[in-house]
Scaffold this active site. Structure first.
Site, PDB file in Angstrom:
ATOM      1  CD  GLU A 233      -2.473  -0.573   2.636  1.00  0.00           C
ATOM      2  OE1 GLU A 233      -2.752   0.499   3.173  1.00  0.00           O
ATOM      3  OE2 GLU A 233      -3.047  -1.547   3.492  1.00  0.00           O
ATOM      4  CE  LYS A 235       5.495   5.776   6.880  1.00  0.00           C
ATOM      5  NZ  LYS A 235       4.491   6.989   7.179  1.00  0.00           N
ATOM      6  NE  ARG A 255       1.699   6.509  17.007  1.00  0.00           N
ATOM      7  CZ  ARG A 255       2.958   6.698  16.340  1.00  0.00           C
ATOM      8  NH1 ARG A 255       2.773   6.712  15.081  1.00  0.00           N
ATOM      9  NH2 ARG A 255       3.839   6.190  17.003  1.00  0.00           N
ATOM     10  CD  GLU A 283      -1.411   8.232   7.674  1.00  0.00           C
ATOM     11  OE1 GLU A 283      -1.628   7.214   7.785  1.00  0.00           O
ATOM     12  OE2 GLU A 283      -0.389   9.296   7.830  1.00  0.00           O
ATOM     13  NE  ARG A 395       8.489   1.645  15.998  1.00  0.00           N
ATOM     14  CZ  ARG A 395       7.923   2.442  15.334  1.00  0.00           C
ATOM     15  NH1 ARG A 395       7.650   2.418  14.131  1.00  0.00           N
ATOM     16  NH2 ARG A 395       7.414   3.440  16.234  1.00  0.00           N
ATOM     17  CE  LYS A 401       8.285   3.968   9.840  1.00  0.00           C
ATOM     18  NZ  LYS A 401       7.653   4.698  10.745  1.00  0.00           N
TER      19      LYS A 401
END
Lengths: 533, 333
Positions: A233, A235, A255, A283, A395, A401
């Site tokens: 996808e 980012k 966040r 997002e 993570r 990423k």
């Protein structure tokens, strides 16, 4: 078991590098607590002073203000001390040495104190109550009393370890605790259920933010072994957010679990029509003519509590959804990504967008996809492992990423600065330069990329070659060569070279190179010209 | 009337022109007072060196006699005044390391005291500081911020032994890191007299006879070699750490004033922090300054500016004597 003992336990946790030992120490403490205190201690350990959703919202200024009131130390001395210590709670504890009444502090008393402070109507009231607490208890307990307020104990104790300790203390497996915490996202509530042996009844609750799953950065595609195991996808360069919606109510969390609902009325309007209760991860993007606008544009929206119609028209925001957290009263993180994605697509309200996703076929495709993502104005790529679950707060290796190094340069360190927190007394932030004839001209500053061990060695070397000092910064003779990677070059008046590297990161310490072998300003100029494309 | 003694501060040391005497000079001079034998205080070859007898012995181990420079070493005994160019010089204990002394310089009833590096509370090895009344005090400030609080020597001993015993019980090697002179001998003395087999780095071992002459025992202490490094506590210089870690399960204790802050754990990469120092902590410094009754205070080394400001806020005539680059040299703190 008291707050005093919690503080002592935390000191021992900080002192041991062993993960298992940290968990065992903590479990030993938690295992002695009754239900109410187990819930309190768990909350404190996860950096939450108050029960429920309430936030204490005390900034460093208030914490320091109370210290001035309690000790009479002036701000300049306090700042200087903080600079050496690198942690607010610890600084306050140290400055209260032999100045307090050393009263015992119970877990419940700490909660009452937090609530008292919270109830203060004016800032001066809150500071006065805080100062009173400082002067009442043992300095070690005050240190942790403050660390809980700042939200991070800084003793090498991630929530995952607290989770395991609660599991051990209540006779559950770490897996059972984790599963329940995935649904609820608040460990203190899970601890209560664990104590009552009701973990199986824990249900996902909508309108309570869940920790975000995070992606591990990789520089290069070869870090992936089997391309066919991945989905790809774009980012996005927006604001990572969760939208929770049901029965006409919408809440948006960013966040740090901050609620930002009122800043994005158009997103609320979209989700107010959601037919079933959902929580989605995605997002917030400033979006016009089919593409995301620069993050600096979006920032104009972020600071606002109320948004004017003009701004709404000028900077329209959409929600780009890419994962599903809750659906119709059920938590979904344990479902495989393909299934979550399918449900997400089917329950996305009209007006929200679905982040395009496709299977990765080859390593070469990472490069072409990356270029296309950049061409679409996005930051890079996210790779998500097929069949993976959503792991809140983690993570791990299931999300990667791809951030591409635009180029690398060999540079020399010209100034070094003290870091923060556990790196507070080491020189961990470096300003670096390229060569221009006999001169060295700065092009950027970076702090990530080296190991603690390397930083320790460099600190010794740089202290030895320092020739001038301004506050936290030391100017050093240009001797240490680093290789840095970066995402781009822009013209900048900040540095004498006239250029600044974007997102520079240290790739390695080139002990094999001398300063006269590093890259030159001409080289930087050529890279800049090339980047204009 | 101006005081009969004036003082010049410079990066090269402290100089008293009326009596032509340098205090801990950093360049070759004619007449020097060495407060103690650490290399940032006692170095080079002044023609005449005044110091305590132990300091002179330790200095000679590092700076052996040279045929090129003829030096006179003049020992001062604690509390015994000597005449010097119209003034009286008296050495008084400073507690810092074995031999460490303050110098009291008196002329026409006016007294200047230079502390050198100083510790006020009783040390493990060394003579407890005498607080000397004076008009003007020159004092160090290595730990001159109110965040520094140290263990007393009783508690430090307990923590050192506890760490060594617990580590040995888990079949790991307890390692104490320290500079060659001072802390290392103190730790070795504590360990050895408690019956813990101990090896010390060669650079520390060579100073043991001088410590023994001063009355400190080191039963069974050996110089470290690869052969005797097992099942023993080790006291070594920081540079040996990587080598030892490669050889087995070692746990490192950091015994230092800097260990008062949690970030020392990362900085020294230590498992155990034991905040004990051969320097005064903040409250000791304040007590020392108050005890001397000095009207004027000059501060050198460390947090000179902030400590001077704190003292001025408390009514002293205090100034930072040397605008030093703090902590560029960590010294032998």
């Amino acid at each position: 078991m008291t707050f005093d003992q919690l503080a002592e336990t935390c000191e021992r946790v900080a002192a041991t590098p062993s993960r298992n030992r940290k968990v065992a120490l903590l479990a030993g403490y938690l295992g002695e607590l009754d239900e109410a205190n187990l819930v309190r201690a768990t909350r404190y350990l996860t950096g939450q002073p108050l029960p429920g959703e309430r936030k204490l919202s005390l900034g460093h200024a208030a914490l320091r203000g109370a210290l001035i009131e309690a000790t009479g130390w002036d701000l300049e001395t306090i700042r200087l001390c903080y600079r050496e210590v690198g942690d607010t709670g610890e600084t306050i504890g140290l400055l209260l040495h032999s100045a307090t009444r050393n009263l015992p502090l119970a877990l419940e008393q700490a909660e009452q104190d937090y609530l008292q402070i919270f109830a203060g109507r004016k800032s001066a009231d809150r500071i006065a109550r805080l100062a009173e607490a400082y002067l009442s208890y043992r300095p070690l307990s005050v240190k942790y009393f403050v660390k809980v307020i700042t939200g991070n104990l800084r003793i090498g104790l991630q929530e995952r370890l607290v989770e395991e300790a609660v599991a051990m203390a209540t006779g559950h497996t770490a897996g059972q605790l984790r599963e329940a915490n995935h649904k609820v996202g608040r460990l203190a509530d899970v601890a209560r259920a664990a104590f009552r042996r009701e973990l199986d009844q824990v249900a996902a609750r909508i309108f309570h933010p869940m920790e975000f799953m995070l992606a591990k950065p990789i520089e290069q595609a070869p870090a992936i072994e089997d391309p066919a195991a991945w989905l790809v996808e774009d980012k996005y360069d927006g604001i990572r957010s969760q939208v929770h919606a049901g029965e006409g109510i919408v809440k948006i969390f960013s966040r740090g679990m901050e609620e930002v609902t009122s800043a994005f009325p158009e997103v609320c309007a979209v989700f107010a029509k959601a037919p079933v209760a959902v929580a989605m991860d995605g997002e917030l993007l400033a979006f016009r003519d089919g593409r995301a606008l620069n993050f600096t544009v979006l920032q104009q929206r972020l600071q606002r509590k109320q948004v004017s119609n003009d701004l709404l028209a000028e900077v329209p925001v959409i929600f780009m959804a890419y994962d599903l957290l809750h659906l119709d009263g059920e938590a979904t993180p344990h479902l495989p990504i393909e299934q979550r994605r399918d449900l997400l697509a089917r329950h996305l309200p009209a007006g929200a967008m679905l982040s395009p996703q496709k299977p990765l076929n080859s390593l070469a495709e990472v490069d072409s996809e990356f270029e296309q993502a950049r061409a679409r104005g996005n930051e890079g790529l996210l790779l998500k492992k097929k069949g993976s679950i959503y792991e809140p707060g983690k993570r791990g290796n299931n999300w990667l990423k791809v951030k591409r190094v635009f180029a690398t340069l060999d540079v020399v360190i010209t100034a070094a600065e003290q870091g923060h927190g556990r790196r507070a007394t080491m020189l961990s932030d470096y300003t670096f330069a390229v060569r221009d004839g006999e001169r060295f001209l700065n092009v950027g500053k970076a702090y990530s990329g080296l190991t603690d061990d390397e930083i320790r060695q460099l600190t010794r070397i740089l202290r030895g070659s320092a020739y001038e000092k301004f506050g936290r910064v030391m100017l050093v003779k240009p001797e240490v060569v680093l290789e840095v990677g970066f995402d781009g070059i822009q013209k900048s008046p900040r540095h004498k070279s006239g250029f600044a590297l974007r997102f520079p990161r240290i790739l390695r310490w080139r002990q094999d190179k001398q300063p006269d072998e590093i890259d030159t300003l001409d080289g930087v100029r050529a890279l800049y010209t090339a980047s204009l494309g | 009337m101006p005081p009969p003694l004036s003082i010049r501060f410079s990066p090269e040391g402290i100089y008293l022109p009326e009596i032509d005497l340098w205090l801990d000079p950093r360049r070759p001079v004619a007449h020097a007072w060495f407060s103690h034998a650490h290399s940032d205080h006692a170095s080079g070859r002044p023609t005449l060196v005044l110091a305590t007898e132990r300091t002179l012995e330790l200095y000679r181990l590092r700076w052996p006699e040279s045929t090129d420079v003829v030096q006179t070493l003049e020992p001062l005994r604690f509390g015994v005044p000597v005449e010097w160019k119209g003034a009286t010089l008296t050495a008084w204990p400073a507690g810092h390391i074995v031999g460490a002394a303050q110098l009291c310089i008196e002329a026409d009833g006016y007294r200047v005291v230079y502390t050198g590096d100083i510790k006020l509370n009783p040390p493990i090895c060394g003579i407890t500081t005498t607080v000397v009344q004076c008009n003007r005090l020159i004092v160090e400030s290595t730990f001159g911020l109110p965040i520094y609080h140290f263990l007393d020597q009783t508690e430090a001993r307990r923590r050192i032994l506890q760490f060594a015993q617990e580590t040995l019980a888990e079949s790991a090697t307890p390692v104490f890191l320290g500079y060659p002179l001072g802390r290392g001998q103190e730790i070795a003395h504590v360990l050895a007299t408690a019956g813990i087999p101990t090896s010390v780095h060669g650079a520390m071992h060579k100073f043991l006879p001088i410590y023994e002459a001063e009355g400190y025992a080191f039963p069974g202490v050996e110089a470290y070699s690869a052969k005797n490094g097992r099942e023993r506590a080790l006291v070594v210089v920081p540079g040996m750490r990587d080598y030892l870690e490669a050889r087995g399960d070692v746990r490192v204790a950091y015994v230092s004033g800097w260990a008062a802050l949690a970030n020392a754990r990362t900085r020294a990469n230590a498992h155990e922090l034991i905040p004990y120092s051969d320097h005064a902590d903040f409250s000791e410094l304040l007590d020392l300054v108050a005890g001397t009754g000095a009207e004027q205070v000059d501060i050198v080394h460390g947090y000179a500016e902030p400590l001077a400001r704190i003292l001025r806020d408390r009514g002293y005539n205090a100034q930072a004597a040397i605008a030093q680059m703090e902590r560029l040299e960590e010294g032998e703190a």
